[in-house]
Design a protein around this motif. Sequence first.
Motif, PDB file in Angstrom:
ATOM      1  N   ASP A  35     -59.900 -64.642  30.295  1.00  0.00           N
ATOM      2  CA  ASP A  35     -59.854 -63.673  29.185  1.00  0.00           C
ATOM      3  C   ASP A  35     -58.628 -63.913  28.308  1.00  0.00           C
ATOM      4  O   ASP A  35     -58.713 -63.848  27.071  1.00  0.00           O
ATOM      5  N   LEU A  36     -57.486 -64.181  28.945  1.00  0.00           N
ATOM      6  CA  LEU A  36     -56.262 -64.442  28.189  1.00  0.00           C
ATOM      7  C   LEU A  36     -56.388 -65.733  27.386  1.00  0.00           C
ATOM      8  O   LEU A  36     -55.956 -65.804  26.236  1.00  0.00           O
ATOM      9  N   GLU A  37     -56.987 -66.737  27.996  1.00  0.00           N
ATOM     10  CA  GLU A  37     -57.175 -68.013  27.285  1.00  0.00           C
ATOM     11  C   GLU A  37     -58.083 -67.827  26.067  1.00  0.00           C
ATOM     12  O   GLU A  37     -57.829 -68.398  25.003  1.00  0.00           O
ATOM     13  N   ILE A  62     -56.056 -65.914  23.417  1.00  0.00           N
ATOM     14  CA  ILE A  62     -55.091 -66.816  22.779  1.00  0.00           C
ATOM     15  C   ILE A  62     -55.790 -67.732  21.782  1.00  0.00           C
ATOM     16  O   ILE A  62     -55.297 -67.948  20.666  1.00  0.00           O
ATOM     17  N   ALA A  63     -56.947 -68.255  22.175  1.00  0.00           N
ATOM     18  CA  ALA A  63     -57.719 -69.122  21.264  1.00  0.00           C
ATOM     19  C   ALA A  63     -58.112 -68.354  20.005  1.00  0.00           C
ATOM     20  O   ALA A  63     -58.066 -68.894  18.887  1.00  0.00           O
ATOM     21  N   ASN A 114     -47.229 -64.912  21.374  1.00  0.00           N
ATOM     22  CA  ASN A 114     -46.123 -65.170  22.307  1.00  0.00           C
ATOM     23  C   ASN A 114     -46.253 -64.301  23.557  1.00  0.00           C
ATOM     24  O   ASN A 114     -46.048 -64.775  24.677  1.00  0.00           O
ATOM     25  N   ASP A 115     -46.605 -63.026  23.348  1.00  0.00           N
ATOM     26  CA  ASP A 115     -46.786 -62.115  24.487  1.00  0.00           C
ATOM     27  C   ASP A 115     -47.913 -62.584  25.394  1.00  0.00           C
ATOM     28  O   ASP A 115     -47.786 -62.594  26.624  1.00  0.00           O
ATOM     29  N   ARG A 116     -49.046 -62.954  24.763  1.00  0.00           N
ATOM     30  CA  ARG A 116     -50.207 -63.387  25.552  1.00  0.00           C
ATOM     31  C   ARG A 116     -49.915 -64.690  26.308  1.00  0.00           C
ATOM     32  O   ARG A 116     -50.361 -64.869  27.436  1.00  0.00           O
TER      33      ARG A 116
END
Length: 248
Positions: free
Chosen positions: A38-40, A43-44, A137-139
């Motif tokens: 989910d984070l990836e 970020i994408a 940056n946070d993610r």
Amino acid sequence: MENTIAQKLDALLKLQEIDSSLDEIRKTRGDLPEEVRDLEDEIAGIETRLSKFKSEISNLNAEIDNFKNSQKDGEKLIKKYKDQQMNVRNNREYDAITKEIELQELDMQLADKKINEARARIRLIEEDANRADASLNDRNEDLKAKKGELSVITSESEAEEQELLSEREKHVKKIEERLLKSYQKIRDNSMNGLAVVNVSRGACGGCFSIVPPQRQADIRERKKLIVCEHCGRILADVESVEPVHQRR
């Protein structure tokens, strides 16, 4: 030579045992793999937005340059028209040139307006881009932490998982494709991942529904594949119940 029903059931039970062990290993990772994915994805998405912002700003700057060039051309024309006004032969020519100068000045004023609008739009986009960049940056920090956590958990069971996957790959080849597909379909539809179970204490080992004695007798014979009438799981065998010895 085709395997007997008993051999097929034993093969399915072994596969179920391997898959259940793999399920237990993966369960220790909890939601971490999904959280990492989910984070990836997030970020994408942010990176795509930032790329879009950069493209929009580039296009707006190109528009500003075009308006500025247009203004420079207008200034040259106005200078040319004013020079022509010094040599007019009558009022009609003077008025015509004056009108051209006014039109050029209006075009330059419109260009000024468009430039200011583009600059205002750029400022808004830059604000959005700065927020997106901070979020990125946070993610990325979150992703780094989650990946580190997942790596620690995975490394603890990686060797065992690889061994089981290798064993599974060898074992799958022993099971006919049609039966393997049925097994996988049942497993996919099962919350606990069980597709093949034994009858234990007179009940299905998957859904715990009572299995009639005659059906248990058929299962013990292992002459045909029998599924639970309630949950559809394959019933491989009937576990024997040890007699309880009462104290005297």
